[in-house]
Motif scaffolding. Structure first.
Motif, PDB file in Angstrom:
ATOM      1  N   GLY A  42      31.063  28.718  45.856  1.00  0.00           N
ATOM      2  CA  GLY A  42      29.778  29.235  45.398  1.00  0.00           C
ATOM      3  C   GLY A  42      28.753  28.123  45.299  1.00  0.00           C
ATOM      4  O   GLY A  42      29.067  26.946  45.272  1.00  0.00           O
ATOM      5  N   ARG A  43      27.511  28.497  45.240  1.00  0.00           N
ATOM      6  CA  ARG A  43      26.468  27.482  45.097  1.00  0.00           C
ATOM      7  C   ARG A  43      26.553  26.794  43.756  1.00  0.00           C
ATOM      8  O   ARG A  43      26.137  25.666  43.596  1.00  0.00           O
ATOM      9  N   ALA A 103      34.833  38.416  41.349  1.00  0.00           N
ATOM     10  CA  ALA A 103      33.564  38.186  40.659  1.00  0.00           C
ATOM     11  C   ALA A 103      32.453  39.047  41.245  1.00  0.00           C
ATOM     12  O   ALA A 103      31.611  39.587  40.519  1.00  0.00           O
ATOM     13  N   ILE A 104      32.444  39.195  42.566  1.00  0.00           N
ATOM     14  CA  ILE A 104      31.439  40.038  43.216  1.00  0.00           C
ATOM     15  C   ILE A 104      31.617  41.491  42.797  1.00  0.00           C
ATOM     16  O   ILE A 104      30.640  42.193  42.502  1.00  0.00           O
ATOM     17  N   ALA A 140      26.894  37.237  40.392  1.00  0.00           N
ATOM     18  CA  ALA A 140      28.246  36.712  40.625  1.00  0.00           C
ATOM     19  C   ALA A 140      28.256  35.207  40.817  1.00  0.00           C
ATOM     20  O   ALA A 140      29.317  34.589  40.808  1.00  0.00           O
ATOM     21  N   GLY A 141      27.073  34.617  41.003  1.00  0.00           N
ATOM     22  CA  GLY A 141      26.984  33.177  41.198  1.00  0.00           C
ATOM     23  C   GLY A 141      27.417  32.732  42.582  1.00  0.00           C
ATOM     24  O   GLY A 141      27.996  31.655  42.738  1.00  0.00           O
ATOM     25  N   VAL A 165      28.763  37.981  50.001  1.00  0.00           N
ATOM     26  CA  VAL A 165      28.916  39.415  49.748  1.00  0.00           C
ATOM     27  C   VAL A 165      29.088  40.140  51.077  1.00  0.00           C
ATOM     28  O   VAL A 165      29.972  40.999  51.229  1.00  0.00           O
ATOM     29  N   HIS A 166      28.273  39.780  52.064  1.00  0.00           N
ATOM     30  CA  HIS A 166      28.398  40.383  53.392  1.00  0.00           C
ATOM     31  C   HIS A 166      29.730  40.006  54.031  1.00  0.00           C
ATOM     32  O   HIS A 166      30.343  40.819  54.728  1.00  0.00           O
TER      33      HIS A 166
END
Length: 217
Positions: free
Chosen positions: A20-21, A34-35, A60-61, A67-68
């Motif tokens: 994640g970022r 989380a998503i 979700a961070g 997500v895609h």
């Protein structure tokens, strides 16, 4: 083998968002979970149409691309997060080659085939019951039905009142589910699938392509 080398990369460098970022979660299962958690919250609070991929990703961070990557589309994300029994676009895409004058029976048959699988029927009915008793659930399901199902059904007719026609189709399909599986109207419960396809399919066909009095504007 360095700490930043082999082990961290063997899972595939293409999954850039794995940490994640924000670096909050590591691993595919944690990110996916989380998503889904974020999606359930956003759908419940903002409805299907109000919840966006970007807002779900932010909660979700993770990067929206993740997500895609995991779910391909908002429709599929909703289906998985809310345990909807089918992906509507996949069901309806199977009707693309059906003759226009047979769309009604084909649609009713496809829906009945889904409902007559116990695992999908139980979840379908659970969603309908929830929508009947809970306004937030009703808003969420209504948004999904409108955005992911009725818009696609409306594409089966070139009429100017396509949205109204699609809504009539939806009312017929939901009514059939309630009568056959929830209320248990004996004649409907005992009816063979082919008989229901013929009877209800004819009405759905009229809604799609036949004469329908449009609501006053």
């Amino acid at each position: 083998m360095s700490r930043t080398g082999g082990p961290a990369r063997t899972g595939g460098t293409g999954r850039a968002g794995r940490t994640g970022r924000t670096g909050r979660r590591v691993g595919e299962s944690g990110t996916r979970a989380a998503i889904l958690e974020a999606a359930r919250r956003r759908f419940a609070e903002h409805g299907y149409q109000g919840a966006t991929i970007r807002s779900i990703a932010a909660e979700a961070g993770v990067d929206p691309a993740l997500v895609h990557h995991f779910f391909q589309s908002k429709e599929r994300l909703f289906v998985i997060a809310m345990r909807f029994p089918i992906v509507p676009s996949e069901l309806l895409s199977g009707l693309s080659d059906v003759d226009r004058d047979q769309l009604g029976p084909a649609l009713v048959r496809a829906v009945l085939e889904v409902w007559e699988r116990p695992e999908t029927r139980s979840q379908s009915l659970a969603l309908i019951r929830s929508a009947l008793t809970n306004e937030r659930a009703a808003t969420m399901l209504r948004g999904f039905v409108t955005g992911a199902i009725l818009d696609a059904v409306a594409g089966f007719t070139a009429a100017g009142d396509a949205e109204y026609r699609a809504s009539l189709v939806g009312s017929q399909i939901v009514g059939l589910a309630v009568a056959r599986y929830m209320v248990g109207l004996e004649a409907i419960v005992d009816a063979a699938r082919d008989d229901l396809v013929a009877a209800v399919g004819a009405t759905v066909q009229r809604y799609l392509t036949g004469p329908v009095r449009a609501p006053a504007s």
